[in-house]
Design a protein around this motif. Sequence first.
Motif, mmCIF file in Angstrom:
data_model
loop_
_atom_site.group_PDB
_atom_site.id
_atom_site.type_symbol
_atom_site.label_atom_id
_atom_site.label_comp_id
_atom_site.label_asym_id
_atom_site.label_seq_id
_atom_site.Cartn_x
_atom_site.Cartn_y
_atom_site.Cartn_z
ATOM 1 N N GLY A 9 0.746 -1.406 0.288
ATOM 2 C CA GLY A 9 0.153 -0.184 -0.253
ATOM 3 C C GLY A 9 0.857 1.036 0.212
ATOM 4 N N ILE A 10 2.099 0.981 -1.002
ATOM 5 C CA ILE A 10 2.247 2.450 -1.227
ATOM 6 C C ILE A 10 2.304 3.294 -2.504
ATOM 7 C CG2 ILE A 10 5.009 3.015 -1.199
ATOM 8 C CD1 ILE A 10 5.455 1.328 0.336
ATOM 9 N N THR A 11 1.787 4.856 -2.338
ATOM 10 C CA THR A 11 1.354 5.026 -3.468
ATOM 11 C C THR A 11 2.724 5.492 -4.651
ATOM 12 O OG1 THR A 11 -0.808 5.234 -2.582
ATOM 13 C CG2 THR A 11 -0.354 6.346 -4.545
ATOM 14 N N PHE B 245 7.890 -1.789 9.845
ATOM 15 C CA PHE B 245 7.330 -2.494 9.807
ATOM 16 C C PHE B 245 7.613 -2.870 8.346
ATOM 17 C CE2 PHE B 245 6.435 0.930 12.832
ATOM 18 C CZ PHE B 245 5.416 0.542 13.812
ATOM 19 N N CYS B 246 7.867 -2.206 7.905
ATOM 20 C CA CYS B 246 7.832 -3.099 6.595
ATOM 21 C C CYS B 246 8.356 -4.063 6.214
ATOM 22 C CB CYS B 246 9.004 -1.948 5.038
ATOM 23 S SG CYS B 246 7.615 -1.921 3.454
ATOM 24 N N GLY B 247 9.692 -4.797 6.838
ATOM 25 C CA GLY B 247 10.258 -5.960 6.946
ATOM 26 C C GLY B 247 9.109 -7.017 7.671
ATOM 27 N N GLU C 64 13.272 3.011 -6.844
ATOM 28 C CA GLU C 64 13.872 2.752 -5.145
ATOM 29 C C GLU C 64 12.051 3.291 -4.597
ATOM 30 O OE1 GLU C 64 15.615 0.928 -3.228
ATOM 31 O OE2 GLU C 64 17.585 2.281 -4.391
ATOM 32 N N CYS C 65 12.294 2.683 -3.627
ATOM 33 C CA CYS C 65 10.751 2.581 -2.461
ATOM 34 C C CYS C 65 10.919 4.082 -2.173
ATOM 35 C CB CYS C 65 10.915 1.325 -1.386
ATOM 36 S SG CYS C 65 9.201 1.895 -0.109
ATOM 37 N N ILE C 66 9.918 4.810 -2.141
ATOM 38 C CA ILE C 66 9.919 6.087 -1.240
ATOM 39 C C ILE C 66 10.191 6.198 -0.010
ATOM 40 C CG2 ILE C 66 8.208 7.111 -2.921
ATOM 41 C CD1 ILE C 66 5.759 6.461 -1.469
ATOM 42 N N TYR C 67 9.914 5.400 0.470
ATOM 43 C CA TYR C 67 10.222 4.955 2.723
ATOM 44 C C TYR C 67 11.292 4.210 2.810
ATOM 45 C CZ TYR C 67 4.842 6.123 2.202
ATOM 46 O OH TYR C 67 3.724 6.561 2.029
ATOM 47 N N SER C 68 12.402 4.546 1.605
ATOM 48 C CA SER C 68 14.192 3.392 2.064
ATOM 49 C C SER C 68 14.767 4.468 2.394
ATOM 50 C CB SER C 68 13.644 2.288 1.486
ATOM 51 O OG SER C 68 14.637 2.655 0.316
ATOM 52 N N GLN D 157 16.058 -2.796 4.276
ATOM 53 C CA GLN D 157 15.751 -1.785 3.582
ATOM 54 C C GLN D 157 14.308 -2.314 2.666
ATOM 55 O OE1 GLN D 157 18.511 -0.666 0.330
ATOM 56 N NE2 GLN D 157 17.238 1.213 -0.439
ATOM 57 N N CYS D 158 13.646 -1.157 2.616
ATOM 58 C CA CYS D 158 12.046 -0.958 2.081
ATOM 59 C C CYS D 158 12.691 -1.946 0.787
ATOM 60 C CB CYS D 158 11.559 0.039 2.473
ATOM 61 S SG CYS D 158 10.839 -0.297 3.208
ATOM 62 N N GLY D 159 11.798 -2.325 0.019
ATOM 63 C CA GLY D 159 11.534 -3.096 -1.194
ATOM 64 C C GLY D 159 12.876 -4.035 -1.344
HETATM 65 ZN ZN LIG Z 1 9.049 0.579 2.629
#
Ligand SMILES: [Zn+2]
Lengths: 359, 100
Positions: free
Chosen positions: A105-107, A156-158, A245-249, A353-355
């Motif tokens: 759920g990452i726009t 959280f992501c991981g 790249e994941c925008i939250y990383s 790392q996210c992604g």
């Molecule tokens: Zn992430």
Amino acid sequence: MQEADVVKPKKNIGAGRQCTICNQRRAALKRPKTLEQICRECFYVVFEEEIHRVIVDNQLFKPGERIAIGASGGKDSTVLAYVLSELNRRHNYELDLFLLSVDEGITGYRDDSLETVKRNEIQYGLPLKVVSYKELYGWTMDEIVKMIGLKNNCTFCGVFRRQALDRGAALLKVDKLATGHNADDIAETVLLNILRGDIARLSRCTSITTGEDGPIPRCKPFKYTYEKEIVMYAYFKRLDYFSTECIYSPNAYRGFAREFIKDLERIRPSAILDIIKSGEDFRISTSTKMPEQGTCERCGYISSQKWCKACILLEGLNRGLPKLGIGRSRGITTDRSNDMKQSNGIKNIQSKQCGTLDF
Amino acid sequence: MQLTLEFGGGLELLCNSVKIHNVDVDLQSQAGEKLTMKDLLAWVHTNLIKERPEMFMKGDTVRPGVLVLVNDCDWELSGQLDTTLGEKDSVVFISTLHGG
Ligand SMILES: [Zn+2]
Ligand SMILES: [Zn+2]
Ligand SMILES: [Zn+2]
């Protein structure tokens, strides 16, 4: 993009650069693993057959098994899906292959990469299952980040992704999950685990198959495959992958380790396999206490604590105490000590790392 | 000199999200000397990269983890920075550093 199919006989390339395998065609790349100069056709053969050897020698799959491929839409999992379906046909593995994706759920990031996976579903004829954070946990990553900010979101992501993949695999009733982790990823993780003093993960991260005691074993057919070759293969074959790249990383630490590995590779390409070898050769001394595995009292997922990490994080989110569970905490009522542990930073699990699929 | 430059693996984000650039590189090479990849990288850095140049370059070459192909041939086979370029050549840059 179309240029690639036109072979131009050009000066500084071509002449004297024959493929060292077939001695017929023009070499197209230098293999980092062997330093051989080989043509595109020979590259496809050695690349695919090496992965086949790894699968056979390590008995990664058994005939008749159902296998989920963890598919992010990125280069590694896209090439893995392509190569596994090729090898499955060519060598009669008799596997039922599926694509399994997690929608965090990452726009603007995961929604786009999921489009890539949906195209792969059609291109490779592999059924796709998508599990979402929203349906599993009631929260999207966008909502989580809105609540907790950008600081610990990778925790959280991981944690959530790891569990989401297991849940998706259970829904697909697969026997095993194959992930696209490549040799560079594993070398990087070996280094990170040394830097963190995480002996338990250090000994686990080089295993080609993990979690055989858990619900769904995971395996890494690309354990010995260089990232450079995966990207070259995807480029030459025109495979459709997503690369944003994941925008939250914000994970700088992993970034430094990656850069260090790439610097080493430039000087001595064998460094990557050497680091993996070093990781494999580490033995855990008997005095190092390994956590015992049990199950989460709340959701039944494997956990060495009363509640699994995802349940603790969720409890924090739902109670409006998002810092709960960040840092390597014990139990759920010790908010204060969690915060202290978090501030000294050393035992923080914010690391993957996210992604990047968790090990 | 007319060249086709392609950016992939996320590098296109550094140049306005455009993957393929048909460019005319009007570098004055020294008398009789050919344009090299070293010259081209400096030109790309100045003329095409709009943000985060450190994702593309490190020192006077590409950042480790960025693959380069000249006419679809790994530049490690043609001398990397010393690779010479000619009219209508194609150069591809692909980052390997973005998500798996
Ligand atoms: Zn992430
Ligand atoms: Zn050949
Ligand atoms: Zn739980």
